[in-house]
Design an enzyme around this catalytic site. Structure first.
Site, PDB file in Angstrom:
ATOM      1  N   GLU A 127       0.864  -1.191   0.000  1.00 41.68           N
ATOM      2  CA  GLU A 127       0.000   0.000   0.000  1.00 41.68           C
ATOM      3  C   GLU A 127       0.896   1.235   0.000  1.00 41.68           C
ATOM      4  O   GLU A 127       2.104   1.134   0.226  1.00 41.68           O
ATOM      5  CB  GLU A 127      -0.905  -0.014   1.239  1.00 41.68           C
ATOM      6  N   GLY A 337      30.426   1.228 -24.679  1.00 39.57           N
ATOM      7  CA  GLY A 337      30.735   2.655 -24.750  1.00 39.57           C
ATOM      8  C   GLY A 337      29.515   3.474 -25.148  1.00 39.57           C
ATOM      9  O   GLY A 337      28.401   3.184 -24.711  1.00 39.57           O
ATOM     10  N   GLU A 361       9.523  -7.400  -4.306  1.00 45.32           N
ATOM     11  CA  GLU A 361       9.524  -8.633  -3.497  1.00 45.32           C
ATOM     12  C   GLU A 361      10.559  -8.555  -2.367  1.00 45.32           C
ATOM     13  O   GLU A 361      11.143  -9.554  -1.957  1.00 45.32           O
ATOM     14  CB  GLU A 361       9.669  -9.884  -4.377  1.00 45.32           C
ATOM     15  N   GLU A 365      17.768  -4.105   1.266  1.00 48.04           N
ATOM     16  CA  GLU A 365      17.886  -3.871   2.713  1.00 48.04           C
ATOM     17  C   GLU A 365      17.065  -4.915   3.488  1.00 48.04           C
ATOM     18  O   GLU A 365      17.506  -5.435   4.511  1.00 48.04           O
ATOM     19  CB  GLU A 365      17.391  -2.448   3.047  1.00 48.04           C
TER      20      GLU A 365
HETATM   21  N1  COS Z   1       7.464 -17.520   6.627  1.00 49.21           N
HETATM   22  C1  COS Z   1       6.344 -17.677   7.398  1.00 49.21           C
HETATM   23  N2  COS Z   1       6.036 -16.795   8.380  1.00 49.21           N
HETATM   24  C2  COS Z   1       6.866 -15.769   8.594  1.00 49.21           C
HETATM   25  C3  COS Z   1       8.038 -15.571   7.840  1.00 49.21           C
HETATM   26  C4  COS Z   1       8.326 -16.512   6.825  1.00 49.21           C
HETATM   27  N3  COS Z   1       9.414 -16.377   6.074  1.00 49.21           N
HETATM   28  N4  COS Z   1       8.660 -14.452   8.278  1.00 49.21           N
HETATM   29  C5  COS Z   1       7.914 -13.962   9.280  1.00 49.21           C
HETATM   30  N5  COS Z   1       6.828 -14.764   9.471  1.00 49.21           N
HETATM   31  C6  COS Z   1       5.780 -14.631  10.482  1.00 49.21           C
HETATM   32  C7  COS Z   1       6.397 -14.496  11.860  1.00 49.21           C
HETATM   33  O1  COS Z   1       6.645 -15.779  12.416  1.00 49.21           O
HETATM   34  C8  COS Z   1       5.334 -13.775  12.623  1.00 49.21           C
HETATM   35  O2  COS Z   1       4.291 -14.667  12.970  1.00 49.21           O
HETATM   36  P1  COS Z   1       3.552 -14.615  14.409  1.00 49.21           P
HETATM   37  O3  COS Z   1       2.894 -13.292  14.431  1.00 49.21           O
HETATM   38  O4  COS Z   1       2.605 -15.748  14.357  1.00 49.21           O
HETATM   39  O5  COS Z   1       4.644 -14.743  15.425  1.00 49.21           O
HETATM   40  C9  COS Z   1       4.737 -12.840  11.566  1.00 49.21           C
HETATM   41  O6  COS Z   1       5.078 -13.404  10.289  1.00 49.21           O
HETATM   42  C10 COS Z   1       5.292 -11.445  11.643  1.00 49.21           C
HETATM   43  O7  COS Z   1       6.672 -11.523  11.473  1.00 49.21           O
HETATM   44  P2  COS Z   1       7.638 -10.364  12.008  1.00 49.21           P
HETATM   45  O8  COS Z   1       7.280 -10.010  13.408  1.00 49.21           O
HETATM   46  O9  COS Z   1       9.031 -10.782  11.720  1.00 49.21           O
HETATM   47  O10 COS Z   1       7.189  -9.135  11.065  1.00 49.21           O
HETATM   48  P3  COS Z   1       7.863  -7.708  10.877  1.00 49.21           P
HETATM   49  O11 COS Z   1       6.771  -6.727  10.853  1.00 49.21           O
HETATM   50  O12 COS Z   1       9.011  -7.510  11.820  1.00 49.21           O
HETATM   51  O13 COS Z   1       8.403  -7.757   9.356  1.00 49.21           O
HETATM   52  C11 COS Z   1       9.800  -8.266   7.464  1.00 49.21           C
HETATM   53  C12 COS Z   1       9.292  -8.657   8.870  1.00 49.21           C
HETATM   54  C13 COS Z   1      10.492  -6.917   7.435  1.00 49.21           C
HETATM   55  C14 COS Z   1      10.792  -9.361   7.111  1.00 49.21           C
HETATM   56  C15 COS Z   1       8.605  -8.281   6.486  1.00 49.21           C
HETATM   57  O14 COS Z   1       7.720  -7.217   6.781  1.00 49.21           O
HETATM   58  C16 COS Z   1       9.018  -8.193   5.051  1.00 49.21           C
HETATM   59  O15 COS Z   1       9.442  -9.175   4.446  1.00 49.21           O
HETATM   60  N6  COS Z   1       8.887  -6.986   4.445  1.00 49.21           N
HETATM   61  C17 COS Z   1       9.123  -6.822   3.041  1.00 49.21           C
HETATM   62  C18 COS Z   1       7.820  -6.954   2.320  1.00 49.21           C
HETATM   63  C19 COS Z   1       8.019  -7.185   0.867  1.00 49.21           C
HETATM   64  O16 COS Z   1       8.836  -7.993   0.444  1.00 49.21           O
HETATM   65  N7  COS Z   1       7.255  -6.461   0.065  1.00 49.21           N
HETATM   66  C20 COS Z   1       7.244  -6.641  -1.331  1.00 49.21           C
HETATM   67  C21 COS Z   1       5.834  -6.899  -1.743  1.00 49.21           C
HETATM   68  S1  COS Z   1       5.673  -7.752  -3.222  1.00 49.21           S
HETATM   69  S2  COS Z   1       6.354  -6.543  -4.551  1.00 49.21           S
END
Ligand code: COS
Length: 386
Positions: A127, A337, A361, A365
């Site tokens: 979003e 070039g 995706e 970072e």
């Molecule tokens: N597979 C399954 N579950 C996962 C997981 C994975 N690889 N990674 C995290 N989770 C689960 C966690 O276990 C947690 O579950 P519970 O709430 O049941 O404990 C939940 O998801 C939330 O995870 P977390 O607390 O780590 O979330 P954060 O908000 O800290 O975010 C990141 C983690 C930054 C890694 C995540 O938001 C992310 O990947 N962001 C990038 C998004 C992205 O790629 N966008 C592109 C969109 S498509 S163009």
């Protein structure tokens, strides 16, 4: 340990390459210039089984393995990275999670039209104010008439204007901020309004849309468990990132192919520029880094198709391949070039197309964060918790 592709994998790779040479490569420059989304190509890919290459045959797919699908994405992206991403999002980010997380009824209903390529899939997570922080999404889903009213807006949605099925994420629990209050839904195109189309640096043969949604869906449109949508999103992206890495390898390979041929033909100071060590070193580095990225892709694909953990391996593949592709497409321009900077050669398009692989995706970072959490055993620690 076996580095040889199987006979079936080689065959899929070879016929995809042939198709790309005949039906994609000759048009890629025009599609880029005209910002043309080549719908006709996806119909042909569907006929060849390439819109569902790694889906089981009983669900309308071609029944190949995930590595075969990666070979397809690499070859498609070598011809046109926009075509590559459309197939990658359709397969990795929509069809496969519907198969994995759907009930038997949902699988039977939604997967075959996607796997056969009769419908194209779109993944609606991001979003305006929820990109890397995907858990901050605000699109809401509230209970209504035994189903769900879904309202909100999404941004940077690949292929939305051509898609028939959407995997869309919404907040079902307004009192739980962050990732935990999110659920996944399956929507049809007539439940979505496309509100815009981005003008981009590259990848012009794919579409990137903003969408709005305000609709009531039946209860059976909830995918997986209520409140577990973030798991669906993260597990989906774990696999999706391997596909983006394969796309980056394909783009870099295309740039290398042009640069190597150019180095053999272009003369300076009385000899082909490929005789100069400065150019030889560039080509050697390109070849080595493409190899390394491809091996990371194949390892991650192997882990995934053997149902082994692949979060870290996929993030490493995506991170290395995307940064490699950006760097090496730049080096390809350098070898050509002034010609490399013009539209007379395709390398400037590869350079523009490569950049997005470091962003979508999950940015570089975010990949470093995912890898660091994995190697330090910090997966469970929420960013929102500080
Ligand atoms: N597979 C399954 N579950 C996962 C997981 C994975 N690889 N990674 C995290 N989770 C689960 C966690 O276990 C947690 O579950 P519970 O709430 O049941 O404990 C939940 O998801 C939330 O995870 P977390 O607390 O780590 O979330 P954060 O908000 O800290 O975010 C990141 C983690 C930054 C890694 C995540 O938001 C992310 O990947 N962001 C990038 C998004 C992205 O790629 N966008 C592109 C969109 S498509 S163009």
């Amino acid at each position: 340990m076996d580095f040889e592709l199987s006979a079936e994998q080689k065959e899929i790779q070879a016929f995809t390459r042939d198709f790309v040479r005949g039906e994609i490569e000759p048009h890629a420059a025009e599609w880029d210039r005209e910002h043309h989304f080549p719908r006709e190509v996806f119909a042909k890919l569907a006929e060849l089984g390439l819109m569902g290459v790694c889906l089981p045959e009983e669900y309308g797919g071609a029944g190949a393995d995930f590595l075969s699908y990666m070979l397809v994405i690499e070859e498609l992206s070598r011809g046109d990275a926009g075509v590559g991403v459309t197939v990658a999002v359709h397969t990795s980010a929509v069809t496969l999670p519907l198969l994995r997380f759907g009930t038997e009824e949902q699988r039977a209903r939604f997967v075959p039209p996607l796997a056969r390529g009769e419908l194209i899939g779109a993944f609606a997570l991001t979003e305006a104010e929820a990109g890397s922080d995907a858990g901050a999404l605000r699109t809401s889903a509230t209970r209504e008439d035994g189903g769900w009213r879904i309202s909100g807006a999404k941004q940077f949605i690949s292929t939305a204007e051509a898609a028939g099925t959407f995997l869309l994420f919404a907040r079902t629990d307004p009192d739980t901020p962050g990732a935990r209050g999110v659920s996944a839904f399956v929507l049809d195109a007539d439940q979505i309004r496309v509100t815009g189309r981005e003008e981009k640096l590259g990848l012009n043969s794919s579409t990137t849309n903003s969408i709005a949604v305000d609709t009531v869906v039946e209860a059976d449109r909830l995918l997986h468990e209520e409140g577990k949508g973030f798991h669906v999103a993260m597990a989906t992206l774990d696999g999706g990132r391997i596909g983006i890495a394969a796309q980056a390898v394909g783009i870099a390979q295309a740039a290398y192919d042009v640069a190597r041929e150019y180095a053999k033909e272009r003369h300076a100071f009385g000899q082909p520029i490929g005789r100069f060590q400065a150019i030889q070193h560039k080509l050697a580095d390109m070849s080595m880094e493409i190899d390394a990225a491809r091996l990371l892709v194949h390892r991650a694909a192997w882990l995934k198709q053997n149902d082994l953990p692949h979060t870290e391996a996929g993030a490493k593949a995506k991170l290395f391949a995307s940064e490699m592709a950006r760097r090496q497409t730049g080096e390809a321009i350098q070898i050509l070039g002034g010609y490399g900077y013009t539209k007379e050669f395709p390398v400037e398009r590869y350079y523009r197309d490569a950049k997005i692989t470091e962003i979508y995706e999950g940015t570089s970072e975010i990949q470093r964060l995912v890898i660091a959490r994995s190697i330090l055993g910090l997966q469970e620690r929420s960013l929102a918790a500080g």
